[in-house]
Design an enzyme around this catalytic site. Structure first.
Site, mmCIF file in Angstrom:
data_model
loop_
_atom_site.group_PDB
_atom_site.id
_atom_site.type_symbol
_atom_site.label_atom_id
_atom_site.label_comp_id
_atom_site.label_asym_id
_atom_site.label_seq_id
_atom_site.Cartn_x
_atom_site.Cartn_y
_atom_site.Cartn_z
ATOM 1 C CG ASP A 1 -2.187 0.615 1.130
ATOM 2 O OD1 ASP A 1 -2.237 1.679 0.489
ATOM 3 O OD2 ASP A 1 -3.166 0.076 1.682
ATOM 4 C CG ASP B 1 -4.251 5.906 0.633
ATOM 5 O OD1 ASP B 1 -5.101 5.096 1.024
ATOM 6 O OD2 ASP B 1 -4.154 7.069 1.090
ATOM 7 C CD GLU C 1 -8.773 4.584 -1.442
ATOM 8 O OE1 GLU C 1 -9.678 4.427 -0.609
ATOM 9 O OE2 GLU C 1 -7.741 5.232 -1.192
ATOM 10 C CG HIS D 1 -8.801 -0.371 5.250
ATOM 11 N ND1 HIS D 1 -8.769 -0.531 3.878
ATOM 12 C CD2 HIS D 1 -8.265 0.841 5.493
ATOM 13 C CE1 HIS D 1 -8.225 0.531 3.329
ATOM 14 N NE2 HIS D 1 -7.909 1.386 4.278
ATOM 15 C CG ASP D 2 -10.976 3.039 4.190
ATOM 16 O OD1 ASP D 2 -10.428 3.117 5.302
ATOM 17 O OD2 ASP D 2 -10.383 3.270 3.112
HETATM 18 C C1 GLC Z 1 -7.608 5.804 1.954
HETATM 19 C C2 GLC Z 1 -7.402 4.716 2.967
HETATM 20 C C3 GLC Z 1 -7.944 5.168 4.283
HETATM 21 C C4 GLC Z 1 -7.187 6.398 4.716
HETATM 22 C C5 GLC Z 1 -7.217 7.471 3.636
HETATM 23 C C6 GLC Z 1 -6.186 8.510 3.883
HETATM 24 O O1 GLC Z 1 -8.931 6.048 1.684
HETATM 25 O O2 GLC Z 1 -7.979 3.532 2.509
HETATM 26 O O3 GLC Z 1 -7.889 4.173 5.270
HETATM 27 O O4 GLC Z 1 -7.727 6.907 5.894
HETATM 28 O O5 GLC Z 1 -6.941 6.952 2.347
HETATM 29 O O6 GLC Z 1 -4.902 8.001 3.659
#
Ligand code: GLC
Length: 569
Positions: A105, A207, A262, A336-337
């Site tokens: 990641d 990310d 993402e 995880h979000d």
């Molecule tokens: C992404 C991650 C999340 C994090 C955010 C900021 O959305 O998946 O867990 O809080 O980025 O890095």
């Protein structure tokens, strides 16, 4: 058409399944109450048994952990909480020994304010690192430079006394946005990825990567389109494709990496560009539209029952649109979000097992690369929350405070957090029915769901009817059935209030998936074209109920029933 198809076969990750590991909650070998890298290494045989090809490991770099590691203080290190670089090297070696791949990641939209770059940057306006971050003067009358909001609540700008300027933070106030306009920052990002690629890492999950290019005028958001929080000025921003192409040239291409971006609040058109191989950007993209179907008017912190028709419509339009544009979807219900999909879209009580399998079959029949988030493969639901003090996540605790400040009662705010919090996904992995579910010998950093004595890996691994075995079967099918990789998607249900049904077809086979998303029995009429196919060689590939409906004009489905058939050509 033929070239596209052969590409689909050539790119190995199109036939792969990714398993997402949230290391904090996976497996603790030290008794600290926090999972660690060696804990993951110990479970590789389990992941291999499931059929995992790629492990996505979430951030284990040095970090103050304000956002559980998404606030990176040193990109080339391992946080002692998770172990050492030797542990990491051992993990790599053990993965390779099992012919598995690692996806790391990478968080380069922002760094922690504890990163050396930021520590330098804040010292003075002429510091060589000043331009690594996004600094702006206060507005003419004083106060924040514009009205952009942080995704975790409050203004996106933080004032820094030392130089009298504000810096941008789209997430936590300790996650400072990096300035991608600065060529040196872009070189740094490529360098740190090369560091990990040189260690043998096979890919990256990038990310919030579609937020890296900000509109350099930093205009106020007048709220006329989208959410009014400023995102229209930095989402899929002006230079984002240029920056990603540059990363491809510098890292992804030369190292032949598998990459997933993402994409926050993105569009289909952008995702086609991000993931069409001809564009030389990413292998595939995550988008979140299908996980907003229970947000009233797009508002995450308000509740409503989910809109089933919208869910089907979104999944379908992305299936068709990405296929036509030559893009590639990362398929997922959970991460995880997100609260657990099982608790959100189906029944996590009496029909939990059937529901978990139904969601799995529905997703694993689609075109793209499926992702399984830890615990999903055993049907872990949202835990039962009792009190706001049980939450650990910065977004959840911020939003609770803000909701109460805005006039919600503590009970109302708690109810929303309990349903929406990211912590729903972050409770410890349930390995067995022993103390702490086998996750730790110590005290877990976050509460365990008390249902672990009934929901755990140990009980499911050898049981052919378990959720685990169901996932294992679906994952294996991706290797044997080409139609899952290259079949064109056709939606079969016309707005049925209970059923989602679709077909996938290549020049040989047809696959049909029919799922009842409700607690009531359902009758579903197959379109004539497909009903007729059943007279040839029909084979059931996956199902979750003993009563398999007889193929014909009308299929009778029990609550949460879901079946996948193949008609071989
Ligand atoms: C992404 C991650 C999340 C994090 C955010 C900021 O959305 O998946 O867990 O809080 O980025 O890095």
């Amino acid at each position: 058409m033929t070239t596209k198809k052969s590409n689909h076969q050539a790119e190995w990750w199109r036939r792969s399944v990714v398993y997402q590991v949230y290391p904090r909650s996976f497996n603790d070998t030290t008794g600290s109450g926090v999972g660690d890298i060696r804990g993951l290494t110990k479970k590789l045989d389990y992941l291999k048994d499931l059929g995992t090809d790629i492990v996505w490991l979430q951030p284990v770099y040095n970090s103050p952990q304000n956002d559980n590691g998404y606030d990176v203080a040193d990109y080339r290190s391992i946080d002692p909480m998770y172990g050492t670089m030797e542990d990491f090297d051992e993990l790599m070696a053990e993965l390779k020994a099992r012919d598995m791949h690692l996806m790391l990641d990478i968080v380069v939209n922002h760094s922690s304010t504890e990163h050396m770059w930021f520590q330098e940057s804040r010292k003075s306006k002429d510091n060589p690192y000043r331009d690594y971050y996004i600094w702006r003067d206060p507005a003419p009358g004083g106060g924040v430079p514009n009205n952009w909001q942080s995704k975790f609540g409050g203004s996106a700008w933080q004032y820094d006394e030392a130089t009298g300027q504000y810096f941008l933070t789209l997430f936590d106030k300790t996650q400072a946005d990096l300035n991608w306009e600065n060529e040196t920052v872009r070189q740094e990002a490529a360098d740190l990825m090369r560091f990990w690629a040189d260690k043998g890492v096979d890919g990256f999950r990038m990310d919030v990567i579609n937020l890296i290019s900000k509109d350099q005028d930093f205009p106020d958001d007048d709220g006329s389109i989208m959410t009014g929080d400023g995102r229209r000025y930095y989402t899929d921003g002006p230079r984002v494709h240029e920056y990603i192409k540059e990363l491809y040239e510098r890292v992804y291409g030369p190292y032949d990496l598998v990459t997933v971006g993402e994409m926050s609040s993105t569009t289909l058109q952008h995702c086609i560009r991000y993931s069409n191989p001809e564009e030389r950007e990413f292998s595939m993209t995550f988008n979140f539209h299908h996980l907003k179907v229970d947000y009233p008017q797009g508002k995450k912190w308000e509740l409503m029952p989910y809109d089933f028709e919208a869910l089907k419509g979104l999944l379908s339009s992305w299936q068709i649109g990405m296929n036509e544009g030559g893009g590639w979807n990362a398929l997922f219900w959970n991460n995880h979000d997100q609260p657990r999909a099982l608790s959100r879209f189906a029944d996590d009580g009496r029909c939990r097992v059937a529901s978990a399998k139904m969601l799995a079959t529905t997703l694993h029949g689609l075109q793209g690369t499926p992702y399984v988030f830890q615990g999903e493969e055993i049907g872990m639901p949202n835990p039962n929350w009792n009190d706001i003090s049980e939450f650990r996540d910065v977004e959840s605790t911020n939003m609770y405070r803000i909701m109460v400040e805005m006039g919600k009662t503590p009970e109302e705010a708690f109810e929303i957090i309990a349903k929406r919090s990211r912590d729903n996904a972050r409770t410890p992995m349930q390995w067995n029915y022993g103390p702490q579910a086998g996750f730790t010998d110590g005290t877990p950093w976050i509460k365990l769901d008390e249902r672990y004595p009934e929901i755990n890996v140990k009980m499911q691994r050898e049981d052919p009817d378990s959720v685990f075995s169901h996932y294992k079967n679906l994952i294996a099918l991706r290797k044997t059935e080409d139609v899952l990789t290259d079949g064109r998607y056709i939606r079969l249900d016309e707005g049925h209030p209970q059923v989602f049904a679709y077909a996938r077809t290549n020049d040989r086979d047809t696959l049909v998936v029919v799922s009842n998303f409700t607690s009531e029995e359902a009758a579903f009429t197959l379109p004539e074209t497909h009903a007729a196919l059943g007279h040839s060689q029909l084979e059931l590939l996956s199902g979750n109920r003993p009563e398999v409906p007889t193929w014909g004009d009308q299929l009778e489905l029990e609550p949460y029933a879901s079946f996948m058939w193949i008609i071989r050509g």
